[in-house]
Design an enzyme around this catalytic site. Structure first.
Site, short mmCIF file in Angstrom:
data_model
loop_
_atom_site.label_atom_id
_atom_site.label_comp_id
_atom_site.label_asym_id
_atom_site.label_seq_id
_atom_site.Cartn_x
_atom_site.Cartn_y
_atom_site.Cartn_z
N GLN A 1 -4.63 -1.70 9.94
CA GLN A 1 -4.47 -3.00 9.29
C GLN A 1 -5.04 -4.10 10.19
OE1 GLN A 1 -3.18 -3.46 6.11
NE2 GLN A 1 -3.82 -5.60 6.35
N LYS B 1 0.84 -1.21 0.00
CA LYS B 1 0.00 0.00 0.00
C LYS B 1 0.87 1.25 0.00
CE LYS B 1 -3.73 -2.42 2.33
NZ LYS B 1 -4.33 -2.82 3.60
N ASP C 1 -11.16 2.86 4.45
CA ASP C 1 -11.44 1.42 4.34
C ASP C 1 -12.96 1.16 4.34
OD1 ASP C 1 -9.60 -0.53 3.94
OD2 ASP C 1 -9.04 -0.77 6.05
#
Ligand code: NDP
Length: 294
Positions: free
Chosen positions: A97, A53, A120
């Site tokens: 994460q 990422k 997200d």
């Protein structure tokens, strides 16, 4: 092979290139889109994803930082880090994460992220907006990538029977909501299957578009695919492969060779949904930064 390939890698590259001018426009206006990934612990797979990422951001001019916290970080320390990032005007997107270490309450952590920075799309505000079709909601990257793939490859979702196998909060459920939206990439008739579904092969065979996200290697056989259907394989599974240097290879939830004999269009693994997921994260970060354009 009968089916044509949906090349996620190529499409992801095209879409990342398209983001370039938007990043430039923002930068000229004094807004450098910024994404921070918070990584707690040493999970090797998570470390790989986070690095990917980070690199993808740098390549298109998005500022990116990784906040690494040790495994024994307390929930309070993590919440305080998120609070700091929520109040940092240089940061437009925050991503924690997953999975988090077992001693942490993931729900409370995800709910602490400012919904305007939740690229997200896991905060309940964004989940609700995606369910109701409110365009302000950030769409989770994986199903968003699948939707973009279908649109770009000219797959008509309006009126199509779409069967989604898997009902997770990160793939199956938001995928179903997005396919029910009005307009492009939506208007589908959606069925969601899971481990309790009766006669799943028969349900799958009714699909014009079959989207599989369960985490079971080669679960979907050629006999579960309707001739001419579009097959999207979200699954990523490691299976032993003594012929490869690493001793394993990645395969999807679909038996690719068998399904490709029956389907009209199919995604490979790797090189299908995976590259699109990161692209849509970049896309959401740019959209988050655009909220500050006047
Ligand atoms: P989860 O484990 O959270 O959910 C799996 C779902 O599959 C559940 O709804 C479960 O049903 C269902 N399921 C499991 N076994 C069966 C079965 N035998 N028959 C029917 N349904 C079944 O998985 P995720 O959604 O997080 O991930 C799914 C896959 O997608 C994984 O391989 C993952 O690695 C991959 N993935 C790939 C991404 C990418 O970018 N390419 C991103 C995210 C995930 P139930 O709810 O009843 O238990």
């Amino acid at each position: 092979m009968h089916a044509k390939l949906i090349d996620g890698k190529k499409l992801a590259e095209e879409m990342r290139a398209e983001l370039g001018p938007q990043v430039e426009e923002l930068t000229k206006a004094g807004i450098i889109p910024g994404l921070v990934v918070v990584l707690v612990g040493e999970d090797p797979a998570s470390q790989v994803y986070v690095r990917m990422k980070h690199k993808a951001c740098e390549k298109i001019g998005i500022y990116s930082d990784i906040v690494k916290l040790p495994d024994d970080t307390t929930q309070e320390q993590l919440l305080s880090t998120i609070n700091r990032l929520n109040n940092d005007s240089k940061i437009h997107g925050i991503l924690v994460q997953l999975p988090l270490p077992k001693h942490m309450d993931s729900t409370a952590v995800l709910e602490s992220i400012d919904p305007a920075k939740d690229v997200d799309g896991f905060h309940p505000v964004n989940v609700g907006r995606v369910v109701t079709g409110d365009p302000r909601g950030f769409r989770p990257a994986t199903p968003y990538g699948v939707q973009k793939m279908l649109i770009r490859y000219g797959v008509e979702t309006s009126g199509a029977n779409v069967v989604i196998v898997g009902r997770s909060n990160i793939v199956g459920r938001p995928m179903a909501s997005m396919l029910l939206h009005y307009g492009e990439g939506g208007d589908a008739t959606v069925t969601v299957c899971h481990s309790r579904t009766k006669d799943l092969p028969a349900v799958a065979r009714a699909a014009d578009i079959l989207i599989v996200a369960i985490g079971r290697p080669h679960f979907v056989t050629g006999g579960m695919v309707k001739p001419g259907a579009v097959v999207v394989d979200v699954g990523v599974n490691r299976v032993d492969d003594p012929d490869s240097e690493k001793g394993y290879k990645l395969v999807g939830d679909v038996d690719f060779d068998a399904a490709a004999e029956v389907a009209s269009l199919i995604t490979p693994v790797p090189g299908g949904v995976g590259p699109m997921t990161i692209t849509m994260l970049l896309y959401n970060t740019v959209q988050a930064a655009r909220q500050w354009l006047t």
